[in-house]
Scaffold this active site. Sequence first.
Site, PDB file in Angstrom:
ATOM      1  N   SER A 261      -9.575   6.729  -2.092  1.00  0.00           N
ATOM      2  CA  SER A 261      -8.583   5.669  -2.107  1.00  0.00           C
ATOM      3  C   SER A 261      -9.277   4.329  -2.156  1.00  0.00           C
ATOM      4  O   SER A 261     -10.474   4.227  -1.920  1.00  0.00           O
ATOM      5  CB  SER A 261      -7.707   5.751  -0.857  1.00  0.00           C
ATOM      6  OG  SER A 261      -8.475   5.396   0.274  1.00  0.00           O
ATOM      7  N   LYS A 262      -8.498   3.320  -2.484  1.00  0.00           N
ATOM      8  CA  LYS A 262      -9.075   1.996  -2.643  1.00  0.00           C
ATOM      9  C   LYS A 262      -9.845   1.535  -1.414  1.00  0.00           C
ATOM     10  O   LYS A 262     -10.829   0.835  -1.510  1.00  0.00           O
ATOM     11  CB  LYS A 262      -7.957   0.986  -2.959  1.00  0.00           C
ATOM     12  CG  LYS A 262      -7.458   1.057  -4.382  1.00  0.00           C
ATOM     13  CD  LYS A 262      -5.959   1.295  -4.451  1.00  0.00           C
ATOM     14  CE  LYS A 262      -5.663   2.783  -4.564  1.00  0.00           C
ATOM     15  NZ  LYS A 262      -4.336   3.218  -4.329  1.00  0.00           N
ATOM     16  N   ARG A 263      -9.356   1.949  -0.261  1.00  0.00           N
ATOM     17  CA  ARG A 263     -10.002   1.528   0.978  1.00  0.00           C
ATOM     18  C   ARG A 263     -11.410   2.090   1.113  1.00  0.00           C
ATOM     19  O   ARG A 263     -12.231   1.552   1.827  1.00  0.00           O
ATOM     20  CB  ARG A 263      -9.171   1.981   2.186  1.00  0.00           C
ATOM     21  CG  ARG A 263      -7.954   1.137   2.430  1.00  0.00           C
ATOM     22  CD  ARG A 263      -7.534   1.219   3.880  1.00  0.00           C
ATOM     23  NE  ARG A 263      -8.572   0.658   4.745  1.00  0.00           N
ATOM     24  CZ  ARG A 263      -8.648  -0.624   5.071  1.00  0.00           C
ATOM     25  NH1 ARG A 263      -7.779  -1.468   4.597  1.00  0.00           N
ATOM     26  NH2 ARG A 263      -9.614  -1.066   5.865  1.00  0.00           N
ATOM     27  N   LYS A 264     -11.651   3.198   0.462  1.00  0.00           N
ATOM     28  CA  LYS A 264     -12.938   3.872   0.651  1.00  0.00           C
ATOM     29  C   LYS A 264     -13.907   3.620  -0.490  1.00  0.00           C
ATOM     30  O   LYS A 264     -14.810   4.407  -0.718  1.00  0.00           O
ATOM     31  CB  LYS A 264     -12.705   5.368   0.835  1.00  0.00           C
ATOM     32  CG  LYS A 264     -12.075   5.698   2.164  1.00  0.00           C
ATOM     33  CD  LYS A 264     -11.453   7.071   2.145  1.00  0.00           C
ATOM     34  CE  LYS A 264     -10.566   7.257   3.371  1.00  0.00           C
ATOM     35  NZ  LYS A 264      -9.509   8.238   3.119  1.00  0.00           N
ATOM     36  N   GLY A 265     -13.687   2.546  -1.233  1.00  0.00           N
ATOM     37  CA  GLY A 265     -14.614   2.265  -2.322  1.00  0.00           C
ATOM     38  C   GLY A 265     -13.878   2.110  -3.632  1.00  0.00           C
ATOM     39  O   GLY A 265     -12.650   2.156  -3.674  1.00  0.00           O
TER      40      GLY A 265
END
Length: 495
Positions: A261-265
Amino acid sequence: MDGKEVAGMEKIRVRFAPSPTGPLHIGGARTALFNWLFARKNNGVMVLRSEDTDLERSSAESERNIVRDLKWLGIDWDEGLEVGGPYAPYRQTERLDLYRQFTERLLAEGKAYYCFCSEEEVEEERQRQLSRGETPHYHGKCRNLSREEQERCLKEGRQAVVRFRVPEGEKVVVEDVVRGRVEFDSDGVGDFVLVKSDGLPTYNYACVIDDYLMKITHVIRGEEHLSNTPRQVLLYQAFGWQPPKFAHISLILAEDRSKMSKRKGDTAVEQYREKGYLPEAVVNFLALLGWSPEGEEEVFFLEELVKQFDLNRVSRAPAVFDMDKLKWLNGHYIKNSSLERITELAVPYLQEAGYLTGELTPEQWNWVKMVVASVREYPTCLAEIIDYVDVFFNDEIEFEQEELKEILQQEQVPRVVEALYEALDQTPELTPETAKKVLRDICKGLKLGGKKVYMPLRIALTGSNHGPELYELIAILGKERVASRINRALAGVGK
RNA sequence: GGCCCUAUGGUCAAGCGGUUAAGACACCGCCCUUUCAAGGCGGUAACGGGGGUUCGAAUCCCCCUAGGGUCACCA
């Protein structure tokens, strides 16, 4: 089906069918790549279709970006968006008439029915079932409405969706190329929606009709679609069509083994492009995620990938996105691509950082090329190149550590500097090669070890005890800047 | 929760009944070297657990466990 097709003899046709609801995801790119490799390997046809039936989320801009990024990766297609083809149009919202015809057929045959339940009603029932620990399914309230009742409601102008009448108690078999035979129970799926109340088909429906009409032979897609497949198979059966072969490839996971997901890279291909990852590095990396070559070599360009690719060597287990390996591959390609190209790609980052402004003259261009040549082994992506070039642009040398100044005070330093100036004077054309020779001759002439010569000069020129090749640095800076930097540094330590 | 998929070093993975269980990234060491890298060489490190089947299981079967997917008028 005309029944004349001999298994294995038909032309292989695959498709990549993204929904234009956002940028091209790294997982989508891999799906596209596997489809493309499979098509090219088998002399097949690659189709690009836009699944834009979600009016809320789809946008022309997303579609353009997806097309742009596929091209950037080097993935092309024989039919579909932009290029057209015999089964046009290739955008689902432009194929509504087609779907309507098939809907009428299903309705007429009683294989589908109108449902007038409101979304709220269905949702309420869903929650009830969930709380009872049951698998939420459509309860079938409208399932048994007579033709007349359906007509009446329709006439009243009530909002309706079309649902598929899922046959009860049937085994649904999916023959999957990577997973083998997977069985489902038709009772596990409720009567799903075929046509939404806005008249647009749902994914499962449009997908089946298009794949059939476009004569797709192999559906290669992400594993998240495996549980959708029984619905689609049921539809093929309802129409009396032969389903294509399916190949569900495993998902790409984030480092913590959860969904990316966007939060993880970075999850979008464009983010990698913007950071200065080379397309061949991204492609190479993606190919190795879930697929493995037969030999031990792992560095491949697209053409070599095509030769090697085999659906039978696709792994079933989900793969963690290994950023370190991507960086390594990208660094590898940065080091080994032509200097001209890497320079071209690097210049925008140098401009953005303010190191370069305006149009480059041919002389400047050649100078920048030397700079790139001397630092390109460091960055893992081109955006990082600015971390290594300051020494070529900034004459205000700051000493990283004060202790380094002590090296400038070593007794041989004045002799070294004098010898350097003298040699430079006698070197009409200063290039990395001639500079290298100058330094070597100084060592020889003064009978000094390399360290005694190189270290003080490096520190005087850069303020640091490490960095790019000294002879390249000298050639890039030129005689005047070399002299002024050295003089200033020596003055700073009282020499 | 139901259904489905998956399970070899930290990561990607080879293996498809008998191997000293490949290789790559990362990590560590050595070499090269004016530095940092790069490069070369070498090293540490794995079959989730339990039952079977078999002369013999990483490989086949079952159970457990763990992770993931999916159960929308999103795709």
